[in-house]
Scaffold this motif. Structure first.
Motif, short mmCIF file in Angstrom:
data_model
loop_
_atom_site.label_atom_id
_atom_site.label_comp_id
_atom_site.label_asym_id
_atom_site.label_seq_id
_atom_site.Cartn_x
_atom_site.Cartn_y
_atom_site.Cartn_z
N LEU A 38 -58.59 -41.15 9.51
CA LEU A 38 -58.98 -40.23 8.44
C LEU A 38 -60.09 -39.28 8.90
CD1 LEU A 38 -58.77 -39.31 5.47
CD2 LEU A 38 -60.51 -41.03 4.92
N VAL A 39 -61.09 -39.83 9.56
CA VAL A 39 -62.19 -39.00 10.06
C VAL A 39 -61.66 -37.95 11.03
CG1 VAL A 39 -64.29 -38.99 11.46
CG2 VAL A 39 -63.97 -40.76 9.71
N SER A 40 -60.82 -38.37 11.96
CA SER A 40 -60.31 -37.43 12.95
C SER A 40 -59.47 -36.34 12.29
CB SER A 40 -59.48 -38.16 14.02
OG SER A 40 -58.26 -38.63 13.49
N GLU A 41 -58.67 -36.71 11.31
CA GLU A 41 -57.81 -35.71 10.67
C GLU A 41 -58.63 -34.66 9.93
OE1 GLU A 41 -54.88 -35.10 11.23
OE2 GLU A 41 -54.26 -36.92 12.27
N LEU A 42 -59.70 -35.09 9.26
CA LEU A 42 -60.55 -34.11 8.58
C LEU A 42 -61.19 -33.17 9.61
CD1 LEU A 42 -61.45 -33.76 5.50
CD2 LEU A 42 -60.08 -35.78 6.04
N MET A 43 -61.65 -33.74 10.72
CA MET A 43 -62.31 -32.92 11.73
C MET A 43 -61.33 -31.97 12.42
SD MET A 43 -64.97 -35.53 13.57
CE MET A 43 -66.44 -36.10 12.70
N LEU A 44 -60.08 -32.40 12.51
CA LEU A 44 -59.09 -31.61 13.25
C LEU A 44 -58.46 -30.51 12.41
CD1 LEU A 44 -57.45 -34.58 15.17
CD2 LEU A 44 -58.57 -32.62 16.24
N GLN A 45 -58.81 -30.46 11.12
CA GLN A 45 -58.28 -29.37 10.30
C GLN A 45 -58.84 -28.04 10.79
OE1 GLN A 45 -59.45 -30.46 6.33
NE2 GLN A 45 -58.01 -32.16 6.19
N GLN A 46 -58.02 -27.29 11.48
CA GLN A 46 -58.41 -25.95 11.96
C GLN A 46 -59.44 -25.98 13.08
OE1 GLN A 46 -57.08 -22.66 10.11
NE2 GLN A 46 -55.69 -24.34 10.53
N THR A 47 -59.63 -27.15 13.72
CA THR A 47 -60.58 -27.24 14.83
C THR A 47 -59.90 -27.94 16.01
OG1 THR A 47 -62.41 -27.37 13.27
CG2 THR A 47 -62.85 -28.09 15.51
N PRO A 48 -60.00 -27.35 17.21
CA PRO A 48 -59.31 -27.91 18.38
C PRO A 48 -59.84 -29.29 18.78
CG PRO A 48 -59.95 -25.62 18.77
CD PRO A 48 -60.62 -26.04 17.50
N VAL A 49 -58.95 -30.07 19.39
CA VAL A 49 -59.25 -31.45 19.80
C VAL A 49 -60.50 -31.53 20.67
CG1 VAL A 49 -58.44 -33.34 21.27
CG2 VAL A 49 -56.90 -32.33 19.59
N VAL A 50 -60.60 -30.68 21.66
CA VAL A 50 -61.71 -30.81 22.62
C VAL A 50 -63.06 -30.64 21.96
CG1 VAL A 50 -60.44 -30.18 24.70
CG2 VAL A 50 -61.39 -28.38 23.25
N ARG A 51 -63.11 -29.85 20.88
CA ARG A 51 -64.39 -29.67 20.22
C ARG A 51 -64.69 -30.84 19.28
NH1 ARG A 51 -64.53 -24.19 17.39
NH2 ARG A 51 -63.15 -23.83 19.15
N VAL A 52 -63.65 -31.49 18.79
CA VAL A 52 -63.83 -32.61 17.87
C VAL A 52 -64.32 -33.86 18.60
CG1 VAL A 52 -62.53 -34.28 16.48
CG2 VAL A 52 -62.23 -31.81 16.09
N LEU A 53 -63.84 -34.08 19.82
CA LEU A 53 -64.09 -35.35 20.52
C LEU A 53 -65.53 -35.85 20.48
CD1 LEU A 53 -61.65 -34.97 23.56
CD2 LEU A 53 -61.55 -36.69 21.74
N PRO A 54 -66.51 -35.07 20.95
CA PRO A 54 -67.88 -35.62 20.97
C PRO A 54 -68.45 -35.89 19.58
CG PRO A 54 -67.89 -33.28 21.57
CD PRO A 54 -66.45 -33.71 21.52
N VAL A 55 -68.12 -35.04 18.62
CA VAL A 55 -68.63 -35.24 17.26
C VAL A 55 -67.99 -36.48 16.65
CG1 VAL A 55 -68.88 -34.22 14.97
CG2 VAL A 55 -68.99 -32.77 17.02
#
Length: 293
Positions: A38-55
DNA sequence: AACTCGTGGGT
DNA sequence: TACCCAAGAGT
């Protein structure tokens, strides 16, 4: 157009086999538990994977379960969100954690409609969480899947601006009865890494021989040009600047500090008001502002 | 249904 | 350089 049953079977075989060999090792796949998904899906809405990873990694260490996040002020979520963009998503994820605690005993619900009722969870995200975290069978229609289907099945370079009924029908018609969640992940992965929007790598594509767009000679998109997103001087840019000042300060921020972030007084105050209205900013004593407590 | 909402890397 | 666009949602 709906592919023939033979083509659908071939698609399943070749794409799932490709996914076995080429799936990226992403943390929310390594541990596809409901909360990380769930957390990853919210973060990945309109944001690329590589930028989501560290957050994502920092987020899960700090808040390993919904009650951990729900116990914190919403402003902490906004601060930890950092520069992922669309910070209202941080607010929604926090609100979702609160709802999970209050209505579901602290566990992410498995039911699609229960997921859909959570803040920040729309049709795509509900289907994605139900699929990836709970192994259910749902049509998962994100931008990747839409583009893959538009090309392979319809011979079009790009899908329509908004999801159509025909598109949803097509996606449902190619969804396997068994292992639908893997099919969803595989089609998303293909769109994200091979069948990309700008420079598709058809030479590396496992379904190239079945692709109608390739068979047609990669015709260019016809129709009204898709409008880009204006940026310079917009309220979005202004809001981003203002919120960055708030994020980077542990102390309440003064109006003078905000003035340094955006010169236009009228727009600055309008955007500050909108941030307050959205719950992203909270007025404090003496005409100062903080992230929401 | 059209519009709004951030950010930054790729081409 | 100037776009394009990325695991969308809410209104």
């Amino acid at each position: 157009m709906t592919p023939s049953p033979t083509d659908v079977a071939a698609l399943h075989t070749v794409l799932l086999d490709w996914f076995d060999r080429h799936a990226r090792d992403l943390p929310w796949r390594r541990d596809p538990s409901p909360w990380p998904v769930l957390v990853s899906e919210l973060m990945l809405q309109q944001t690329p994977v590589v930028r989501v990873l560290p957050v994502f990694e920092a987020w899960m260490l700090r808040w390993p379960a919904p009650p951990d996040l729900a116990a914190e002020p919403a402003g902490e979520a906004v601060r930890a969100w950092g520069r992922l963009g669309y910070p209202r998503r941080a607010l929604r994820l926090h609100a979702a954690a609160v709802a999970i605690v209050e209505q579901h005993g602290g566990d992410v619900p498995a039911d699609h409609d229960d997921l859909l009722a959570l803040p920040g969870v729309g049709e795509y995200t509900a289907a994605a969480v139900a699929s990836f975290a709970f192994g259910q069978r749902h049509v998962v229609l994100d931008t990747n899947v839409r583009r893959v289907l538009a090309r392979v099945a319809d011979g079009q370079q790009y899908p329509a601006p908004a999801v159509t009924a025909a598109e949803r029908r097509l996606a449902g018609s190619v969804l396997p009865e068994v292992g639908a969640h893997r099919w969803a992940a595989a089609t998303m992965e293909l769109g994200a890494t091979v069948c990309t929007a700008r420079s598709p790598r058809c030479g590396d594509c496992p379904v190239a021989d079945l692709c109608r767009w390739r068979a047609a000679g990669h015709p260019e998109h016809v129709g009204p040009p898709r409008r880009g997103q204006a940026w310079d001087g917009t309220d979005r840019q202004c809001r981003g600047r203002l919120l960055a000042v708030l994020r980077d300060s542990t102390d309440p921020v003064t109006l003078a500090q905000l003035e340094a972030a955006w010169p236009d007084q009228q727009q600055r105050m309008r955007c500050l008001d909108s941030l307050v209205a959205d719950g992203l900013v909270q007025p404090a004593a003496g005409s100062t502002y903080t992230l929401p407590g």
